[in-house]
Design an enzyme around this catalytic site. Sequence first.
Site, mmCIF file in Angstrom:
data_model
loop_
_atom_site.group_PDB
_atom_site.id
_atom_site.type_symbol
_atom_site.label_atom_id
_atom_site.label_comp_id
_atom_site.label_asym_id
_atom_site.label_seq_id
_atom_site.Cartn_x
_atom_site.Cartn_y
_atom_site.Cartn_z
ATOM 1 N N ASN A 56 0.854 -1.206 0.000
ATOM 2 C CA ASN A 56 0.000 0.000 0.000
ATOM 3 C C ASN A 56 0.884 1.248 0.000
ATOM 4 O OD1 ASN A 56 -2.582 -1.395 0.326
ATOM 5 N ND2 ASN A 56 -1.751 -1.978 2.311
ATOM 6 N N HIS B 70 -14.094 -2.224 6.313
ATOM 7 C CA HIS B 70 -12.875 -2.898 6.770
ATOM 8 C C HIS B 70 -13.100 -3.525 8.147
ATOM 9 C CE1 HIS B 70 -8.676 -2.997 8.404
ATOM 10 N NE2 HIS B 70 -8.460 -3.469 7.187
ATOM 11 N N GLU C 122 -16.234 4.202 4.147
ATOM 12 C CA GLU C 122 -14.891 4.454 3.619
ATOM 13 C C GLU C 122 -15.054 5.287 2.347
ATOM 14 O OE1 GLU C 122 -12.631 0.746 3.249
ATOM 15 O OE2 GLU C 122 -13.802 -0.058 4.896
ATOM 16 N N SER D 95 -10.887 -0.874 -0.099
ATOM 17 C CA SER D 95 -9.528 -1.354 -0.346
ATOM 18 C C SER D 95 -9.465 -2.636 -1.158
ATOM 19 C CB SER D 95 -8.824 -1.578 0.984
ATOM 20 O OG SER D 95 -9.528 -2.539 1.742
ATOM 21 N N ASP E 15 -13.560 6.866 6.537
ATOM 22 C CA ASP E 15 -12.216 6.277 6.580
ATOM 23 C C ASP E 15 -11.546 6.535 5.233
ATOM 24 O OD1 ASP E 15 -9.989 4.634 6.478
ATOM 25 O OD2 ASP E 15 -10.922 2.998 7.595
ATOM 26 N N HIS F 146 -7.262 4.615 2.146
ATOM 27 C CA HIS F 146 -6.682 4.360 0.822
ATOM 28 C C HIS F 146 -6.799 5.565 -0.110
ATOM 29 C CE1 HIS F 146 -5.897 0.080 1.511
ATOM 30 N NE2 HIS F 146 -6.903 0.198 2.356
ATOM 31 N N LYS G 204 -0.075 3.633 4.737
ATOM 32 C CA LYS G 204 -0.230 3.521 3.283
ATOM 33 C C LYS G 204 0.527 4.675 2.614
ATOM 34 C CE LYS G 204 -4.301 0.972 4.512
ATOM 35 N NZ LYS G 204 -3.579 -0.254 4.800
#
Length: 399
Positions: free
Chosen positions: A52, A138, A182, A186, A211, A214, A245
Site C-alpha cells: 500500500n 474494513h 470508507e 480497499s 475512513d 486508501h 499507506k
Amino acid sequence: MTLLDKFAPLAELRGALAASGKVPSVATPMDAIHSATEGVIDGRTVLLAGTNNYLGLTFDPECRAAAIKAVDELGTGTTGSRMASGNYAGHRALEREFAEAFGWPAAIVFSTGYQANLGAISALAGQGEFLMVDADSHASIHDACRLSMATTIRFRHNDPENLARRLERLGEEAKKTLVVVESLYSVLGDRAPLTELVEVTRQHGAMIIVDEAHSFGMYGPKGVGICAELGLLDRVDFVVGTFSKSLGGVGGFCVSRHPDFELLRLGSRPYIFTASPPPPVIAAARAALSRLLRGDDLRAQLWKNIGRFNAAVTRLGYRTGSKDPGPVTALVFGERQDAIAHWQGLLDAGIYTNLMVPPATPAGLNIVRISLSAAHTDAQISRMIEAFEQLAARLRPAA
Ligand code: PMP
C-alpha cells in the site's frame, strides 16, 4: 474438540492455496526489501505491486533521516500511553499538522490505523446510540462496532437509499447515530457515493465518519483526500486515516471539524490503554505528511502510472472491481483457479501482487489486487503490462 480445532477449515484453505504454487500467498515471506518497489521473495528480487506504498515514501530520504534523528535524540519507544509517559512534543505537533491540513480544529493520533477506527468509533457511539455501517467496511470498523456498546445496523454497500431507509426507521433516534463509511474501498478499489451519503446523513441529523485509509495522500487538494476533493469538509464530521499507506509508516489519525472531538482522549480505550507510537514513527510520519502536502509531483507520477496500467489491463480484457481507476486495481475472476493462476504467473514473472479469495472478499469474488505506487518507474509499469500481455495470451483474462 480442542480450542484449536475451529481453525482447521482455514488451514485447509491455506493448504489449497499453497499447493497451487511454490510460495503460499498468505503471509508471503519477504526476505529483504531493497526499495519502495523491490523486495526479495524466495531468494528472487521481485517488483512489488502488492503493497500500500502508494506514494513510495518508505525509502524517502527525508523520512528516513527524520526517523534516524528521532531515534538518536528520543530513543526507540515511549514505553507509555499518551495519558501517561508517551505524550511527546512530536505527537502533539503531528496532531496540529493533521488538523491544519484539513483546516479543522481537532486531531488525535493513534498507534495504528486499526486503532484509529477502534478508538474513534467505539468512543463516539455508546450505549443507547447507533452505528450505521456500510456492509463492506474494513475489519477495523466492524471490530470498532463490537467494542462499542452502541446498536450496530449495517446498510447495503455504497447505497445511500438503503441508508436513508434505515435512518428513517430510527425516527428521532437517527440524531444519536454515527454513519461509518470508507471513501475508497480497499479490496475492489471502488469509491463511495460520498456526496449522497453525506446528504442523507445530514437530512436525518446524524453524524458521519469517513475512513480515508486508501485515499489520503492521493486525492483532493494537497492530497488531503476524497472528502476534500468533493468539497465536503464543511459537512463531514470526522475523517480517519492511517500512516501505513501513503505515509509509509505505521500509526493512525482521526480529525474533526468539531473542537469537542478532543474530549475523546478522555474516553477512548484504544487511545488510553496502549503505548503511543515510538519517536521515529512519529518523526517519519511528520516528514511524510509535510512531503505529501508540499507538492503534487508524487501524485502526478502515481496518476500517470494508474492511467497507463488501467488502460492496458482493460485493453487486454480484464474485469476490474471499480469503474474509476485508482491506486487499487482489483482484477476480478469468475473462478478461484483463474485468480490463483494469474497471481502465480505474475510471481513467476517476478511481480508480487495480492491474491484475495473468499471468505476474505466481498460478494465471494476471486481477486488479484494490484496496488500502484508513485515510486514505480515507467520501465517498471511497462514490465507489469508486458507480464499481463503474456498472461492474457496464455490464461483466461475475464470472468
Ligand atoms: N481502514 C482501512 C480501510 C484499511 O484498509 C486499513 C488497513 N488495511 C485500516 C483501516 C487499518 O490500518 P492499519 O493497517 O494502518 O492499522
